[in-house]
Design an enzyme around this catalytic site. Structure first.
Site, PDB file in Angstrom:
ATOM      1  N   ASP A 281       0.851  -1.193   0.000  1.00  0.00           N
ATOM      2  CA  ASP A 281       0.000   0.000   0.000  1.00  0.00           C
ATOM      3  C   ASP A 281       0.882   1.236   0.000  1.00  0.00           C
ATOM      4  O   ASP A 281       2.107   1.133   0.153  1.00  0.00           O
ATOM      5  CB  ASP A 281      -0.963   0.011   1.200  1.00  0.00           C
ATOM      6  CG  ASP A 281      -0.267  -0.350   2.503  1.00  0.00           C
ATOM      7  OD1 ASP A 281       0.916   0.037   2.675  1.00  0.00           O
ATOM      8  OD2 ASP A 281      -0.884  -1.016   3.350  1.00  0.00           O
TER       9      ASP A 281
ATOM     10  N   ASP B  60       1.491   5.160   1.561  1.00  0.00           N
ATOM     11  CA  ASP B  60       1.191   6.205   2.541  1.00  0.00           C
ATOM     12  C   ASP B  60       1.747   7.520   2.018  1.00  0.00           C
ATOM     13  O   ASP B  60       2.777   7.543   1.338  1.00  0.00           O
ATOM     14  CB  ASP B  60       1.838   5.891   3.897  1.00  0.00           C
ATOM     15  CG  ASP B  60       1.232   4.646   4.539  1.00  0.00           C
ATOM     16  OD1 ASP B  60       0.083   4.305   4.204  1.00  0.00           O
ATOM     17  OD2 ASP B  60       1.905   4.018   5.364  1.00  0.00           O
TER      18      ASP B  60
ATOM     19  N   ASP C 180      10.587   5.492  12.716  1.00  0.00           N
ATOM     20  CA  ASP C 180      11.265   4.439  13.479  1.00  0.00           C
ATOM     21  C   ASP C 180      12.623   4.028  12.895  1.00  0.00           C
ATOM     22  O   ASP C 180      13.658   4.238  13.523  1.00  0.00           O
ATOM     23  CB  ASP C 180      10.336   3.226  13.696  1.00  0.00           C
ATOM     24  CG  ASP C 180       9.695   2.698  12.415  1.00  0.00           C
ATOM     25  OD1 ASP C 180      10.066   3.153  11.317  1.00  0.00           O
ATOM     26  OD2 ASP C 180       8.830   1.813  12.520  1.00  0.00           O
TER      27      ASP C 180
END
Length: 207
Positions: free
Chosen positions: A32, A34, A107
């Site tokens: 997907d 983002d 992260d």
């Protein structure tokens, strides 16, 4: 591309970010896409016919394009001390900032790359491209602090290394045995979600 074009036409910065950019560079088809932007959620929503504000701890917009859902997040800045609990876990993450600040609070370095499909350029603030070339998973910032902010990152490190077939950087791996008990502070719903990904993504044995 349609979502990015609409945001850019409205005068905002907009980039594909995170896992999709990483996977494209590793030659893996992205699951997907983002999008990260300097537009705040309330400014994003009116630009799209089917867009929904979601989240409390982390407010963002889900834009529905055909059968796809594109997650649009606003650039975040570092949090103040009052945003964390007594273990250092972040309880809120809604202070907006610059693209560079946003990269620094993601992260892993390989998840902090920004791709602009309009100009076909990659923006890299944290050495993520070099780590992809070295097939190395490395936390951004001091590992102990980053795991305390969100203990799920320990599980994510293991899952990503297994899924992508890459090594975990020694400094990123070192604190995990000592900090493992912090997983007990994670809300069960988030833990369930992460464990599902860990066990059902086709790399359970390696994980």
């Amino acid at each position: 591309n349609q979502v990015i074009r609409r945001l850019q036409e409205a005068g905002f910065k907009a980039f594909v970010v995170g896992g999709a950019v990483r996977d494209l560079l590793l030659g893996i088809p992205p699951k997907d896409f983002d999008v990260a932007t300097d537009a705040e959620p309330e400014a994003v929503k009116p630009l799209f016919r089917r867009a929904y504000l979601i989240g409390r701890r982390f407010r963002l917009v889900h834009v529905h394009v055909g059968a796809e859902t594109i997650e649009v997040s606003t650039f975040r800045a570092p949090q103040g001390d009052d945003a964390a609990d007594e273990h250092g876990r972040l309880l809120t993450d809604n202070v907006y900032g610059t693209q560079g600040q946003d990269a620094a609070r993601r992260d892993f370095t390989i998840n902090a790359l920004y791709f602009d499909p309009t100009t076909e350029t990659i923006w890299d603030y944290v050495g993520g491209v070099a780590d992809i070339r070295a097939r190395r998973l490395k936390l951004i910032g001091p590992p102990t602090t980053r795991y305390r902010e969100d203990p799920v990152r320990m599980l994510r490190a293991v899952r990503l290394a297994a899924k992508l077939g890459i090594g975990i950087d020694a400094k990123t791996a070192a604190p995990i045995p000592k900090l493992a008990p912090l997983i007990g502070n994670v809300p069960p719903a988030r833990l369930f979600d992460e464990m599902q990904k860990l066990l059902l993504s086709g790399h359970a044995a390696e994980s």
